[in-house]
Design a protein around this motif. Sequence first.
Motif, PDB file in Angstrom:
ATOM      1  N   THR A 180      80.885 -81.514 -42.418  1.00  0.00           N
ATOM      2  CA  THR A 180      81.466 -81.904 -43.929  1.00  0.00           C
ATOM      3  C   THR A 180      81.297 -83.584 -43.934  1.00  0.00           C
ATOM      4  O   THR A 180      81.108 -83.885 -45.276  1.00  0.00           O
ATOM      5  N   ASP A 185      81.914 -83.239 -48.086  1.00  0.00           N
ATOM      6  CA  ASP A 185      82.885 -82.439 -48.169  1.00  0.00           C
ATOM      7  C   ASP A 185      84.208 -82.971 -47.757  1.00  0.00           C
ATOM      8  O   ASP A 185      84.453 -82.568 -46.656  1.00  0.00           O
ATOM      9  N   ASN A 187      87.341 -83.180 -48.413  1.00  0.00           N
ATOM     10  CA  ASN A 187      88.526 -82.136 -48.222  1.00  0.00           C
ATOM     11  C   ASN A 187      88.763 -81.532 -47.057  1.00  0.00           C
ATOM     12  O   ASN A 187      89.599 -81.335 -46.218  1.00  0.00           O
ATOM     13  N   THR A 188      87.646 -80.803 -46.882  1.00  0.00           N
ATOM     14  CA  THR A 188      87.352 -80.140 -45.660  1.00  0.00           C
ATOM     15  C   THR A 188      87.323 -81.078 -44.322  1.00  0.00           C
ATOM     16  O   THR A 188      87.806 -80.596 -43.464  1.00  0.00           O
ATOM     17  N   TYR A 189      86.574 -82.122 -44.275  1.00  0.00           N
ATOM     18  CA  TYR A 189      86.446 -83.031 -43.303  1.00  0.00           C
ATOM     19  C   TYR A 189      87.839 -83.560 -42.929  1.00  0.00           C
ATOM     20  O   TYR A 189      88.219 -83.726 -41.763  1.00  0.00           O
ATOM     21  N   GLN A 190      88.651 -83.861 -43.805  1.00  0.00           N
ATOM     22  CA  GLN A 190      90.102 -84.108 -43.677  1.00  0.00           C
ATOM     23  C   GLN A 190      90.776 -83.142 -42.765  1.00  0.00           C
ATOM     24  O   GLN A 190      91.563 -83.291 -41.803  1.00  0.00           O
ATOM     25  N   TYR A 191      90.880 -81.883 -43.452  1.00  0.00           N
ATOM     26  CA  TYR A 191      91.316 -80.752 -42.667  1.00  0.00           C
ATOM     27  C   TYR A 191      90.810 -80.452 -41.268  1.00  0.00           C
ATOM     28  O   TYR A 191      91.739 -80.158 -40.293  1.00  0.00           O
TER      29      TYR A 191
END
Length: 218
Positions: A180, A185, A187-191
């Motif tokens: 990500t 991406d 948002n997905t990276y932070q998740y």
Amino acid sequence: MSTFLELCQDLRQEAGFTGSGPTSVINQAGQYAKIVTWVNRAYLEILTQREDWDFMWGTTTFNTVASQNYYVSTDDVATWGNAAIYDASLTKTDETPIDFIQYVDFFEEYLIGVPLTGRPKYFTIRPDGAVLLYPTPDKVYTFTANYYKQAKKMVANTEVPSLPSQYHPLILYKALAHCTANTEDFNTYQYAERQVDLIMNKLERDQCCVIDTAGPLA
């Protein structure tokens, strides 16, 4: 428990890529080749995060030969640990520790001139990985040593990661972070990064520090 191929397939799904593959980790191209690379990169980063993972611990044993002081042992050693030796004609009640000495010091002290023979008291690791003993064995002894294994990437579809199966999702989330970051991406990276931190903390509490180390090879 996840195989290399299953982790790649899980990454494709978590990243939201189309398709149902990859069907193999071998000879991939394009997006699937990147998936295979991200999973292996994540795996190697975990293995090299620390030098003292419990799941990377191993042991090796060999018998000496009279009048021979060098031995080729296992080829997957990253760091040697403590070692012991006993007379092979006796039981392990004869076993005693054998001390590690850095190769440069070992060479200067014991490899110049005519070596003594007897029960080995010291060992070192030659730059090519061979185990050297001193004194040179005068009979057959059994040498046993602990070590930490080298980090090696996965190759085969069915290969299973070295870390305990309950921590295999760590590979997935770390690979997802690589993926990500590449696709932006965030948002997905932070998740993914939050999951990596959570699982890594658990892994470090559960899988650290088994043996005293003798130092890195060479």
